[in-house]
Motif scaffolding. Structure first.
Motif, mmCIF file in Angstrom:
data_model
loop_
_atom_site.group_PDB
_atom_site.id
_atom_site.type_symbol
_atom_site.label_atom_id
_atom_site.label_comp_id
_atom_site.label_asym_id
_atom_site.label_seq_id
_atom_site.Cartn_x
_atom_site.Cartn_y
_atom_site.Cartn_z
ATOM 1 N N PRO A 182 0.837 -1.213 0.000
ATOM 2 C CA PRO A 182 0.000 0.000 0.000
ATOM 3 C C PRO A 182 0.869 1.258 0.000
ATOM 4 C CG PRO A 182 -0.844 -1.609 1.574
ATOM 5 C CD PRO A 182 0.460 -2.147 1.072
ATOM 6 N N GLY A 183 0.488 2.199 -0.810
ATOM 7 C CA GLY A 183 1.301 3.406 -0.949
ATOM 8 C C GLY A 183 2.175 3.379 -2.181
ATOM 9 N N GLY A 184 2.233 2.200 -2.824
ATOM 10 C CA GLY A 184 2.940 2.101 -4.095
ATOM 11 C C GLY A 184 4.352 1.565 -4.035
ATOM 12 N N LYS A 185 4.874 1.285 -2.829
ATOM 13 C CA LYS A 185 6.238 0.758 -2.738
ATOM 14 C C LYS A 185 6.287 -0.654 -3.314
ATOM 15 C CE LYS A 185 9.873 -0.641 0.500
ATOM 16 N NZ LYS A 185 10.957 -0.296 -0.429
ATOM 17 N N VAL A 186 7.197 -0.887 -4.238
ATOM 18 C CA VAL A 186 7.347 -2.196 -4.864
ATOM 19 C C VAL A 186 8.298 -3.042 -4.021
ATOM 20 C CG1 VAL A 186 8.094 -3.446 -6.921
ATOM 21 C CG2 VAL A 186 6.939 -1.236 -7.154
ATOM 22 N N GLY A 187 7.780 -4.148 -3.490
ATOM 23 C CA GLY A 187 8.611 -5.040 -2.688
ATOM 24 C C GLY A 187 9.409 -5.997 -3.552
ATOM 25 N N VAL A 188 8.756 -6.535 -4.590
ATOM 26 C CA VAL A 188 9.399 -7.450 -5.541
ATOM 27 C C VAL A 188 8.875 -7.121 -6.929
ATOM 28 C CG1 VAL A 188 9.768 -9.848 -6.212
ATOM 29 C CG2 VAL A 188 9.554 -9.273 -3.803
ATOM 30 N N ALA A 189 9.766 -7.073 -7.917
ATOM 31 C CA ALA A 189 9.373 -6.680 -9.265
ATOM 32 C C ALA A 189 9.746 -7.740 -10.295
ATOM 33 C CB ALA A 189 10.021 -5.352 -9.633
ATOM 34 N N ASP A 190 8.755 -8.404 -10.856
ATOM 35 C CA ASP A 190 8.931 -9.313 -11.991
ATOM 36 C C ASP A 190 10.037 -10.339 -11.738
ATOM 37 O OD1 ASP A 190 8.141 -10.212 -14.537
ATOM 38 O OD2 ASP A 190 9.784 -9.127 -15.491
ATOM 39 N N LEU A 191 9.969 -11.001 -10.603
ATOM 40 C CA LEU A 191 11.014 -11.955 -10.209
ATOM 41 C C LEU A 191 10.642 -13.375 -10.649
ATOM 42 C CD1 LEU A 191 12.915 -12.047 -6.858
ATOM 43 C CD2 LEU A 191 11.899 -14.151 -7.716
ATOM 44 N N SER A 192 11.586 -14.032 -11.291
ATOM 45 C CA SER A 192 11.393 -15.423 -11.716
ATOM 46 C C SER A 192 12.607 -16.248 -11.324
ATOM 47 C CB SER A 192 11.199 -15.516 -13.233
ATOM 48 O OG SER A 192 10.029 -14.847 -13.650
ATOM 49 N N LEU A 193 12.374 -17.388 -10.697
ATOM 50 C CA LEU A 193 13.457 -18.330 -10.421
ATOM 51 C C LEU A 193 12.863 -19.710 -10.157
ATOM 52 C CD1 LEU A 193 13.724 -19.070 -7.106
ATOM 53 C CD2 LEU A 193 14.571 -16.744 -7.031
ATOM 54 N N GLU A 194 13.727 -20.722 -10.210
ATOM 55 C CA GLU A 194 13.284 -22.098 -10.014
ATOM 56 C C GLU A 194 14.296 -22.847 -9.158
ATOM 57 O OE1 GLU A 194 11.793 -25.977 -12.664
ATOM 58 O OE2 GLU A 194 12.568 -24.173 -13.652
ATOM 59 N N VAL A 195 13.774 -23.630 -8.228
ATOM 60 C CA VAL A 195 14.600 -24.513 -7.409
ATOM 61 C C VAL A 195 14.129 -25.935 -7.677
ATOM 62 C CG1 VAL A 195 15.467 -25.040 -5.111
ATOM 63 C CG2 VAL A 195 14.692 -22.711 -5.632
ATOM 64 N N LYS A 196 15.033 -26.765 -8.174
ATOM 65 C CA LYS A 196 14.670 -28.124 -8.561
ATOM 66 C C LYS A 196 14.882 -29.108 -7.418
ATOM 67 C CE LYS A 196 15.837 -27.266 -13.408
ATOM 68 N NZ LYS A 196 16.703 -27.656 -14.551
ATOM 69 N N PRO A 197 14.254 -30.289 -7.490
ATOM 70 C CA PRO A 197 14.469 -31.308 -6.454
ATOM 71 C C PRO A 197 15.950 -31.610 -6.274
ATOM 72 C CG PRO A 197 12.650 -31.948 -7.881
ATOM 73 C CD PRO A 197 13.267 -30.733 -8.505
ATOM 74 N N GLY A 198 16.373 -31.709 -5.021
ATOM 75 C CA GLY A 198 17.768 -31.997 -4.714
ATOM 76 C C GLY A 198 18.643 -30.779 -4.563
ATOM 77 N N GLU A 199 18.086 -29.583 -4.828
ATOM 78 C CA GLU A 199 18.893 -28.363 -4.803
ATOM 79 C C GLU A 199 18.714 -27.555 -3.517
ATOM 80 O OE1 GLU A 199 19.340 -27.172 -9.524
ATOM 81 O OE2 GLU A 199 17.763 -26.214 -8.334
ATOM 82 N N ILE A 200 19.810 -26.957 -3.077
ATOM 83 C CA ILE A 200 19.781 -25.929 -2.035
ATOM 84 C C ILE A 200 20.049 -24.607 -2.728
ATOM 85 C CG2 ILE A 200 20.826 -25.045 0.072
ATOM 86 C CD1 ILE A 200 21.714 -27.856 0.771
ATOM 87 N N CYS A 201 19.092 -23.692 -2.636
ATOM 88 C CA CYS A 201 19.225 -22.393 -3.285
ATOM 89 C C CYS A 201 19.353 -21.304 -2.228
ATOM 90 C CB CYS A 201 18.020 -22.112 -4.187
ATOM 91 S SG CYS A 201 18.104 -20.496 -5.022
ATOM 92 N N GLY A 202 20.450 -20.566 -2.274
ATOM 93 C CA GLY A 202 20.655 -19.442 -1.378
ATOM 94 C C GLY A 202 20.126 -18.160 -2.000
ATOM 95 N N PHE A 203 19.439 -17.374 -1.187
ATOM 96 C CA PHE A 203 18.805 -16.133 -1.643
ATOM 97 C C PHE A 203 19.461 -14.995 -0.878
ATOM 98 C CE2 PHE A 203 14.494 -13.791 -2.021
ATOM 99 C CZ PHE A 203 14.763 -13.401 -3.324
ATOM 100 N N ILE A 204 20.228 -14.159 -1.560
ATOM 101 C CA ILE A 204 21.018 -13.160 -0.845
ATOM 102 C C ILE A 204 20.740 -11.747 -1.368
ATOM 103 C CG2 ILE A 204 22.833 -14.801 -0.250
ATOM 104 C CD1 ILE A 204 24.545 -13.689 -2.472
ATOM 105 N N GLY A 205 20.942 -10.798 -0.482
ATOM 106 C CA GLY A 205 20.729 -9.400 -0.816
ATOM 107 C C GLY A 205 20.841 -8.551 0.431
ATOM 108 N N HIS A 206 20.972 -7.246 0.246
ATOM 109 C CA HIS A 206 21.060 -6.336 1.378
ATOM 110 C C HIS A 206 19.740 -6.315 2.145
ATOM 111 C CE1 HIS A 206 24.913 -4.853 0.064
ATOM 112 N NE2 HIS A 206 24.437 -4.462 -1.108
ATOM 113 N N ASN A 207 19.753 -5.739 3.351
ATOM 114 C CA ASN A 207 18.516 -5.539 4.096
ATOM 115 C C ASN A 207 17.552 -4.697 3.266
ATOM 116 O OD1 ASN A 207 19.482 -6.909 6.353
ATOM 117 N ND2 ASN A 207 20.297 -5.073 7.309
ATOM 118 N N GLY A 208 16.300 -5.127 3.212
ATOM 119 C CA GLY A 208 15.304 -4.389 2.443
ATOM 120 C C GLY A 208 15.308 -4.674 0.962
ATOM 121 N N ALA A 209 16.087 -5.657 0.530
ATOM 122 C CA ALA A 209 16.193 -5.948 -0.909
ATOM 123 C C ALA A 209 14.969 -6.652 -1.466
ATOM 124 C CB ALA A 209 17.435 -6.792 -1.174
#
Length: 238
Positions: free
Chosen positions: A12-39
């Motif tokens: 609400p207010g128009g702040k975009v939290g996530v924009a057009d994000l696409s990714l896939e994690v397949k069976p057997g995989e560990i996927c790390g998701f990294i970014g600065h605070n507020g990313a």
């Protein structure tokens, strides 16, 4: 196992939290998701587990839409938030039995599962104590045991190593690897890049709600360290 297609979440207010994000994690995989605070890491994670509604895109877990069939999707995932909210008036064992009841884990199976994880995390002697008496690290251990209890297909973790001592962190990494070796998958956020580099099969880097790099660990970092690549790509994205 986890497929995110063109996810967009606006607050609400128009702040975009996530924009057009696409990714896939397949069976057997560990996927790390990294970014600065507020990313946008926690926003994405909360959308995946059904805590945030989103206006664009789709999220499926093992082919099940979190939007169209949330109960079925949630039945095969486990979620550990960065600050687990547990029931302080219960004992550790009462809480685990409650979680087992919610996910309909047979009583004939839950005892062995609890004991195996509790031994690994060295919390057996504390399970009959009230959760109110637990330290943050002990609460984190209890939340981890609860997550593994119903043998989910996808484990989603938000900063899982915060508050854990080095031995417990080692045990959790071992449990994560064994979990994925059985054909399951893990999607987790972390600021501990050294851990991500050693543990993950795949990495995704987010900045200002946008995915700026993703792929296998080798594809993303090449001959450099993950820390060097992270600093470089986040600077380039300015």
């Amino acid at each position: 196992m986890l497929k995110i297609d063109h996810l967009t979440k606006t607050y609400p207010g128009g702040k975009v939290g996530v924009a057009d994000l696409s990714l896939e994690v397949k069976p057997g995989e560990i996927c790390g998701f990294i970014g600065h605070n507020g990313a946008g890491k926690t926003t994405t994670i909360k959308a995946v587990v059904g805590l945030h509604k989103f206006e664009q895109g789709t999220i499926t877990i093992d082919g099940i839409s979190i939007s169209d069939d949330p109960l079925k999707a949630k039945s095969i995932i486990a979620y550990i938030p960065d600050n687990p909210e547990l029931y302080d008036n219960l004992s550790g064992m009462q809480f685990l039995n409650f979680v087992a009841d919610v996910f309909r884990v047979p009583k004939s199976e839950r005892k062995a599962r609890i004991e195996a994880c509790a031994r690994e995390l060295e919390i057996v002697d504390s399970l009959n104590n009230q959760i109110a008496s637990y330290s943050h690290g002990m609460k984190q251990k209890l939340a981890i045991i609860a997550a593994f209890l119903h043998e989910p297909k996808l484990l989603i973790m938000d900063e899982p190593f915060v508050g854990l001592d080095p031995k417990a962190a080692f045990s959790v990494k071992k449990m994560m690897r064994e979990f994925c070796d059985k054909g399951n998958a893990i999607f987790f956020s972390t600021h501990v890049l050294e851990v991500a580099e050693k543990l993950c099969d795949k990495i995704a880097i987010i900045k200002d709600g946008k995915l700026i790099a993703s792929g296998t660990m080798e594809e993303v970092k090449g001959d450099a360290s993950l820390e060097e690549v992270f600093l470089e790509v986040t600077e380039e994205a300015n």
